[in-house]
Design a protein around this motif. Structure first.
Motif, mmCIF file in Angstrom:
data_model
loop_
_atom_site.group_PDB
_atom_site.id
_atom_site.type_symbol
_atom_site.label_atom_id
_atom_site.label_comp_id
_atom_site.label_asym_id
_atom_site.label_seq_id
_atom_site.Cartn_x
_atom_site.Cartn_y
_atom_site.Cartn_z
ATOM 1 N N LEU B 116 0.848 -1.199 0.000
ATOM 2 C CA LEU B 116 0.000 0.000 0.000
ATOM 3 C C LEU B 116 0.877 1.240 0.000
ATOM 4 O O LEU B 116 0.588 2.241 -0.667
ATOM 5 C CB LEU B 116 -0.912 -0.008 1.232
ATOM 6 N N ASN B 117 1.986 1.173 0.727
ATOM 7 C CA ASN B 117 2.946 2.260 0.781
ATOM 8 C C ASN B 117 3.450 2.605 -0.614
ATOM 9 O O ASN B 117 3.443 3.750 -1.048
ATOM 10 C CB ASN B 117 4.114 1.815 1.671
ATOM 11 N N ALA B 118 3.885 1.562 -1.345
ATOM 12 C CA ALA B 118 4.403 1.792 -2.696
ATOM 13 C C ALA B 118 3.304 2.331 -3.605
ATOM 14 O O ALA B 118 3.512 3.270 -4.373
ATOM 15 C CB ALA B 118 4.975 0.489 -3.262
ATOM 16 N N PHE B 119 2.119 1.729 -3.499
ATOM 17 C CA PHE B 119 0.993 2.179 -4.311
ATOM 18 C C PHE B 119 0.719 3.656 -4.071
ATOM 19 O O PHE B 119 0.523 4.430 -5.013
ATOM 20 C CB PHE B 119 -0.249 1.342 -3.990
ATOM 21 N N SER B 120 0.714 4.051 -2.800
ATOM 22 C CA SER B 120 0.419 5.450 -2.478
ATOM 23 C C SER B 120 1.422 6.366 -3.136
ATOM 24 O O SER B 120 1.068 7.406 -3.690
ATOM 25 C CB SER B 120 0.463 5.674 -0.963
ATOM 26 N N PHE B 121 2.714 5.965 -3.094
ATOM 27 C CA PHE B 121 3.724 6.828 -3.699
ATOM 28 C C PHE B 121 3.503 6.956 -5.203
ATOM 29 O O PHE B 121 3.487 8.064 -5.753
ATOM 30 C CB PHE B 121 5.125 6.300 -3.436
ATOM 31 N N TRP B 122 3.320 5.811 -5.852
ATOM 32 C CA TRP B 122 3.257 5.882 -7.312
ATOM 33 C C TRP B 122 1.997 6.572 -7.789
ATOM 34 O O TRP B 122 2.002 7.238 -8.821
ATOM 35 C CB TRP B 122 3.389 4.474 -7.908
ATOM 36 N N LEU B 181 -3.565 5.754 6.171
ATOM 37 C CA LEU B 181 -4.004 4.462 6.710
ATOM 38 C C LEU B 181 -2.807 3.672 7.219
ATOM 39 O O LEU B 181 -2.824 3.100 8.311
ATOM 40 C CB LEU B 181 -4.714 3.651 5.623
ATOM 41 N N ASN B 182 -1.741 3.708 6.420
ATOM 42 C CA ASN B 182 -0.532 2.982 6.787
ATOM 43 C C ASN B 182 0.048 3.511 8.093
ATOM 44 O O ASN B 182 0.407 2.744 8.991
ATOM 45 C CB ASN B 182 0.501 3.155 5.670
ATOM 46 N N PHE B 183 0.140 4.835 8.206
ATOM 47 C CA PHE B 183 0.686 5.442 9.429
ATOM 48 C C PHE B 183 -0.121 5.006 10.638
ATOM 49 O O PHE B 183 0.423 4.559 11.653
ATOM 50 C CB PHE B 183 0.651 6.977 9.348
ATOM 51 N N ALA B 184 -1.466 5.141 10.518
ATOM 52 C CA ALA B 184 -2.305 4.857 11.678
ATOM 53 C C ALA B 184 -2.124 3.405 12.122
ATOM 54 O O ALA B 184 -1.915 3.127 13.305
ATOM 55 C CB ALA B 184 -3.771 5.150 11.350
ATOM 56 N N VAL B 185 -2.195 2.482 11.158
ATOM 57 C CA VAL B 185 -2.119 1.068 11.549
ATOM 58 C C VAL B 185 -0.714 0.710 12.025
ATOM 59 O O VAL B 185 -0.538 -0.038 12.981
ATOM 60 C CB VAL B 185 -2.547 0.162 10.368
ATOM 61 N N THR B 186 0.310 1.277 11.369
ATOM 62 C CA THR B 186 1.685 0.974 11.778
ATOM 63 C C THR B 186 1.932 1.396 13.214
ATOM 64 O O THR B 186 2.447 0.627 14.027
ATOM 65 C CB THR B 186 2.693 1.693 10.863
ATOM 66 N N VAL B 187 1.554 2.634 13.546
ATOM 67 C CA VAL B 187 1.827 3.121 14.900
ATOM 68 C C VAL B 187 1.053 2.311 15.927
ATOM 69 O O VAL B 187 1.533 2.074 17.028
ATOM 70 C CB VAL B 187 1.488 4.621 15.004
ATOM 71 N N LEU B 188 -0.159 1.865 15.566
ATOM 72 C CA LEU B 188 -0.948 1.142 16.555
ATOM 73 C C LEU B 188 -0.517 -0.298 16.725
ATOM 74 O O LEU B 188 -0.718 -0.888 17.782
ATOM 75 C CB LEU B 188 -2.434 1.187 16.165
ATOM 76 N N THR B 189 0.057 -0.906 15.689
ATOM 77 C CA THR B 189 0.294 -2.342 15.793
ATOM 78 C C THR B 189 1.744 -2.766 15.702
ATOM 79 O O THR B 189 2.061 -3.899 16.022
ATOM 80 C CB THR B 189 -0.449 -3.096 14.675
ATOM 81 N N PHE B 203 7.484 13.333 16.704
ATOM 82 C CA PHE B 203 7.248 13.315 15.264
ATOM 83 C C PHE B 203 6.279 12.195 14.919
ATOM 84 O O PHE B 203 5.384 12.359 14.086
ATOM 85 C CB PHE B 203 8.564 13.136 14.499
ATOM 86 N N VAL B 204 6.432 11.043 15.574
ATOM 87 C CA VAL B 204 5.537 9.918 15.307
ATOM 88 C C VAL B 204 4.129 10.251 15.781
ATOM 89 O O VAL B 204 3.145 10.000 15.084
ATOM 90 C CB VAL B 204 6.048 8.644 16.009
ATOM 91 N N TRP B 205 4.032 10.842 16.986
ATOM 92 C CA TRP B 205 2.720 11.185 17.529
ATOM 93 C C TRP B 205 1.986 12.160 16.614
ATOM 94 O O TRP B 205 0.820 11.972 16.291
ATOM 95 C CB TRP B 205 2.881 11.780 18.926
ATOM 96 N N MET B 206 2.702 13.200 16.181
ATOM 97 C CA MET B 206 2.061 14.183 15.317
ATOM 98 C C MET B 206 1.640 13.561 13.996
ATOM 99 O O MET B 206 0.543 13.831 13.479
ATOM 100 C CB MET B 206 3.027 15.332 15.014
ATOM 101 N N SER B 207 2.498 12.723 13.414
ATOM 102 C CA SER B 207 2.141 12.080 12.146
ATOM 103 C C SER B 207 0.963 11.139 12.347
ATOM 104 O O SER B 207 0.126 10.985 11.457
ATOM 105 C CB SER B 207 3.327 11.301 11.585
ATOM 106 N N PHE B 208 0.894 10.516 13.517
ATOM 107 C CA PHE B 208 -0.214 9.606 13.838
ATOM 108 C C PHE B 208 -1.532 10.358 13.897
ATOM 109 O O PHE B 208 -2.513 9.984 13.253
ATOM 110 C CB PHE B 208 0.111 8.920 15.163
ATOM 111 N N LEU C 8 -7.206 -1.581 9.498
ATOM 112 C CA LEU C 8 -7.158 -0.859 8.234
ATOM 113 C C LEU C 8 -8.559 -0.641 7.700
ATOM 114 O O LEU C 8 -8.932 0.457 7.287
ATOM 115 C CB LEU C 8 -6.330 -1.649 7.221
ATOM 116 N N VAL C 9 -9.369 -1.717 7.703
ATOM 117 C CA VAL C 9 -10.710 -1.589 7.136
ATOM 118 C C VAL C 9 -11.568 -0.659 7.988
ATOM 119 O O VAL C 9 -12.347 0.134 7.460
ATOM 120 C CB VAL C 9 -11.374 -2.969 6.977
#
Lengths: 281, 551, 183
Positions: B116-122, B181-189, B203-208, C8-9
């Protein structure tokens, strides 16, 4: 008469409510023996309740002011319950809901959320209908015949039910019972989503004011003998904005408080109270 | 059977352009570090293009009644300048630094959803390309970066520029949503087990928190954009007042996105500053919980103040009043942050590196921008100054003086980690001082220009008193900024040519990303230091002066 | 919760909820906040739409049932139930398309007036989300046959949450577009 005079006439202030609330407050102080800060919160709650139910605001309702209805409902549904919860001492907070089985936490939280948000919508529709029936105007597109059963429901009863629901709504946020207390970030989401729901209705009310046809037809009806002269349009816009801006700001402040306490690592005290309670039994 | 790939060797290095098939792996990579680097290059590329557009504008405005640039072209240039800088330069640089550093700062080896990360960039790239293709298909969008209806509708915008704008923004928006979406799930899990949520680096908190802002605000933009596209392509009537539609509805939708968007652009910048200042002041951040809690307040309140962009459209005083009051309120949490940063500096032993200089100048310039913003919350003042150069000055002070300065601070701070080479301090200081001088020369006097009545988005102006001289000074400032950015680019180029030399923690910083080699290996962490406070590396290097244990 | 896919969902549907709120606001605005009278509402066949609504609601229940069967490893029952879910969703989509064709024959199109625009946009985007859900459900169904059964296990939680979201959004759309005009 001017608004100032209206508020200064002592007949417009209810003695009965003052006595009831003073008795409740004194009972609270003697019975629960709270600390000073909590007493202040409870005093604030009692004062605000009095201002809503027993002050000349109640009388202003007779002039068909939508914004007064809204102010009452916002204060009694959002502000007073906050103050009440802030005023209950911790050891009593623990006792509330102690017997509930823990596995129903999620279902309970979602149910309470829906009861809270729906009650705000329903209460608003009911009072808008009641207001429309009494004043003969269309409020927010709602038109009611003058003798519907809705007008028989006393406004005070509606407000007291709202107060109960408001207190129930804040249970998952403020309870000290670790099985049902929402985690801090979840509590913020809980409050924010309720704010979104409330804002949607408030925005509807506020932004539809400019477009209701009745505005042009009867701009002065609410100003006859009304100490608070507002045009219908301004009255409705005020009602709409009062619905969501002050209440949401207060919920944001509550979220900030929750976030602050959590970030400073206050989790320990909750656990201590739980273990202490277990030992004493 | 597993659907996950294994990384073969913990010491495997990141593919570089010099290794065999190195270039191709960049197109297919899902490694967050490579994607982060690509985001930064994207941002730099579009920053240069947006800057060139700005130079064209400034040169056109140097003298009154100039006919250097035709009005139709000028309209396209200022539209593209705004759209490019916001969506293709500032968003990617902040999201890119997040993509690179969030996993590192929480002790994770990857983001939650690498593909998803790569997809978002491209898809962000695709959006940018599509936006610029419009220049070659009859004309870029020319209705302003906020594309007000009905100017953006078919009868007034005859080229297809606005369609490219809509589709370009939908695509870049999808990229931002994916990253959020990636940021939120990454920081939480994916935090290392010992790092509780209230121990995150700022920086992580603010980005979250920012991720949630993106998730809430971009759908509102998408709704408006989709309706505009349907208006234009399928002859719908959403925003055409003549056919029963409502042009004001577009404004409501756009600004209910637009206001959270400006906080989306500044929260990660606040995060960068909150990382940089404690490191170079050699002190822990003052009032961590206040900074973190006030971020939550800003995020929640930002959805309720969009009306202050619309004070001049004719909403009643009642509505304007409430939005005004809420706008005053939202200035408070930011003020709390500034006080906390100054509190961090107090009694610190400060190292004036380029990064720190940018951070300190951020404090000054962003505060000026914030104050000019609060002045707009006063409705009558807004009525006077709306759509004048005062607004231009304000937004550049917060976007350039705020986000861009913080981005520069972050780049100078993190460059040695990303590349293993330290950017030249000498060139950095030239960049910094020239840029700040040019910036203030350009924009400080534009406050006055706005108060004197010069409107925005005009391709030229009459020779009213003082307008010419103020514009001329602005242009000189722009030229100085241009030179400064040239020095910055030279710095990057010259540094990249050098051999890698930097150690893992050249600044003696505090957070986990500095516990890796510079640059990090493909697998970020083989072994993690113990995490018991908000400054794990400080605890490691100063065992006698550890921070309070938080877990 | 630590399940990355589920989180995610959840966040995705939260975000999409804002998108639908915005579209519904536009729809409500044109109906209630302007002086124009709705030209589309009285042409809508509410009872028929109610039947299709029931199909969609039923599909949510069959999906819940199919998930239970999958986690008990009753693959046959899972396949049957998810096929029923897909079928019900296809019926719903067919109903929508039929309605669109009917309206088109009455010369009600997206460009007729502002009510046509908002009706078709709102229901159109909902149908698009149903279609995406349909594709996801079909993929789950397909994966349950081959060597990639693990993907069905991995994906069903997320798809289920998404499908319930699509269902709930439809309830709101149905209320505002079909029910409210006749209240």
């Amino acid at each position: 008469m001017s608004l100032k005079d209206y508020f200064l006439i002592s007949e417009n202030w209810s003695l009965a409510w003052a006595i009831v609330l003073i008795i409740l407050f004194v009972g609270y102080v003697i019975g629960l023996r709270p600390g000073f800060k909590k007493q202040l919160f409870m005093l604030g709650a009692c004062t605000l309740t009095y201002l809503t139910l027993g002050s000349p605001l109640q009388g202003l309702l007779n002039f068909g002011l939508h914004s007064v209805v809204m102010l009452q409902q916002v204060v009694i549904l959002m502000v007073v319950p906050l103050f009440i919860w802030a005023g209950i001492p911790s050891k009593n907070c623990l006792k509330i809901g102690r017997k509930l089985p823990p596995q129903y936490k999620n279902a309970l939280v979602i149910t309470i959320w829906f009861i809270g948000t729906l009650s705000m919508w329903i209460a608003h529709f009911m009072s808008a209908a009641s207001l429309s029936a009494r004043s003969g105007l269309a409020i927010c597109g709602i038109v009611m015949a003058p003798n519907t059963w809705l007008t028989k429901i006393p406004n005070t009863l509606l407000l007291l039910v709202l107060l109960g629901i408001g207190i129930l709504f804040l249970f998952p946020v403020f309870t000290k019972n670790i099985n049902f207390k929402l985690k801090p970030l979840n509590a913020v989401i809980y409050l924010f989503t309720a704010c979104v729901s409330c804002s949607l209705l408030g925005l509807w009310v506020a932004f539809s004011a400019a477009s209701t046809v009745v505005t042009e037809v009867a701009p002065l009806l609410t100003t006859l003998r009304n100490p608070l002269p507002l045009s219908l349009k301004t009255d409705q816009e005020l009602a709409g904005m009062i619905m969501w801006v002050p209440g949401c700001v207060l919920y944001v402040a509550t979220s900030a408080h929750i976030a602050l306490k959590w970030l400073e690592g206050e989790k320990q005290t909750d656990l201590n109270i739980i273990t202490h309670q277990k030992e004493s039994h | 059977m597993s659907i996950h790939l294994k990384i073969s060797h913990p010491d495997k290095k990141l593919p570089s352009l010099k290794t065999d098939r190195g270039r191709l792996t960049w197109f297919s990579t899902v490694d967050h570090k490579q994607i982060g680097i690509m985001y930064l290059w994207l941002a730099l590329f579009f920053f240069i293009i947006g800057g060139l557009e700005a130079m064209v504008m400034r040169i056109q405005l140097t003298v009154p009644e100039s006919s250097l640039v035709a009005p139709e072209v000028y309209n396209q240039i200022f539209t593209m300048h705004g759209t490019t800088m916001i969506f293709l330069a500032l968003m990617p640089v902040l999201l890119g630094l997040g993509v690179y550093f969030i996993p590192l700062m929480i002790g994770a080896n990857e983001m939650a959803f690498p593909r998803l990360n790569a997809f978002s960039f491209w898809i962000t790239c695709l959006g940018g390309i599509l936006l610029y293709v419009s220049f070659f298909t009859g004309g870029a969008p020319a209705a302003g970066w906020f594309s007000y209806a009905p100017l953006s509708e078919n009868q007034y915008s005859l080229t297809q520029g606005v369609d490219y704008y809509v589709i370009g923004l939908i695509l870049t928006g999808m990229g931002s949503l994916g990253t959020a979406l990636n940021f939120a799930v990454t920081v939480l899990t994916m935090r290392v087990k010992q790092m509780k949520l209230n121990m995150l680096p700022l920086f992580v908190w603010m980005s979250f928190i920012n991720a949630f802002l993106i998730l809430g605000a971009f759908p509102l933009l998408n709704a408006g954009l989709v309706m505009l596209l349907i208006d234009r392509q399928l002859d719908a009537l959403f925003f055409l007042p003549s056919s029963g539609g409502s042009a004001i509805l577009w404004q409501h939708f756009f600004w209910s996105f637009g206001h959270p968007e400006v906080y989306i652009l500044i929260l990660p910048a606040f995060g960068i500053i909150s990382e940089v200042i404690p490191v170079y002041a050699r002190k822990p951040i003052f009032g961590y919980s206040f900074i973190a809690a006030s971020t939550v307040v800003i995020a929640l309140l930002s959805f309720g103040v969009w009306g202050h962009h619309m004070f001049a459209v004719g909403m009643s005083n009642t509505l304007n009043g409430f939005f005004s009051a809420a706008s005053f309120l939202i200035a408070i949490p930011t003020g709390i942050k500034v006080v906390n940063w100054i509190g961090t500096l107090y009694k610190g032993s400060i190292r004036f590196t380029t990064s720190m200089l940018f951070a300190l100048l951020f404090l000054l310039n962003f505060t000026i921008g914030g104050l000019s913003g609060v002045s707009f919350a006063i409705v009558p003042v807004d009525w006077q100054l709306t759509d004048t150069y005062y607004v231009v000055a304000h937004l550049h002070y917060v976007f350039l003086g705020g986000t861009a300065f913080a981005a520069f601070a972050g780049i100078y701070y993190w460059f040695p980690k990303i590349t293993g080479k330290l950017l030249s301090e000498k060139l950095g200081k030239w960049h910094c001082w020239l840029f700040v001088t040019g910036f203030n020369m350009t924009f400080l006097l534009q406050h006055v220009l706005g108060m004197l009545g010069m409107p925005r988005r005009v391709y030229t102006y009459f020779d009213y008193p003082y307008w010419a001289i103020l514009n001329a000074i602005s242009t000189i400032g722009a030229v100085i900024m241009f030179i400064a950015i040239g020095i910055f680019l030279w710095n990057i180029y010259a540094t990249l040519k050098k051999a890698p030399s930097s150690e893992s923690n050249p600044w003696q910083a505090h957070t986990l990303e500095w516990a890796t080699p510079s640059p990090p290996n493909l697998k970020n962490f083989d072994v993690l230091p113990p995490v018991h406070s908000r400054r794990p590396l400080w605890d490691l290097n100063n065992p006698s002066k550890k921070d309070k244990k938080l877990n | 919760m630590k399940d990355k896919g589920k989180l995610l969902v959840f966040f995705l549907i939260g975000s999409e909820a804002f998108f639908f709120i915005a579209l519904i606001i536009a729809y409500v605005y044109y109906r209630n906040f302007t002086q124009a009278t709705d030209t589309v509402a009285h042409h809508l066949n509410v009872p028929r739409a109610a039947v299709f609504t029931c199909c969609l609601i039923l599909s949510s229940f069959t999906l819940i049932a199919s998930k239970k069967q999958l986690f008990k490893s009753n693959l046959k029952k899972f396949k049957v139930l998810i096929a029923i879910t897909i079928l019900l969703a296809v019926v719903f989509m067919a109903g929508q398309i039929y309605e669109y064709i009917e309206l088109y024959h009455k010369q009600i199109t997206i460009s007729k007036d502002v009510f046509g625009s908002s009706f078709f946009t709102l229901t159109g985007f909902h149908s698009l989300h149903v279609l995406i859900g349909l594709i996801a459900l079909s993929l789950l169904f397909a994966f349950s046959f081959g060597n990639f059964k693990i993907l069905a296990f991995a994906g069903i939680n997320g798809v289920e949450i998404y499908w319930h979201f699509v269902d709930i959004v439809w309830l709101f759309v149905f209320f505002f577009v079909y029910i409210k005009p006749i209240l």
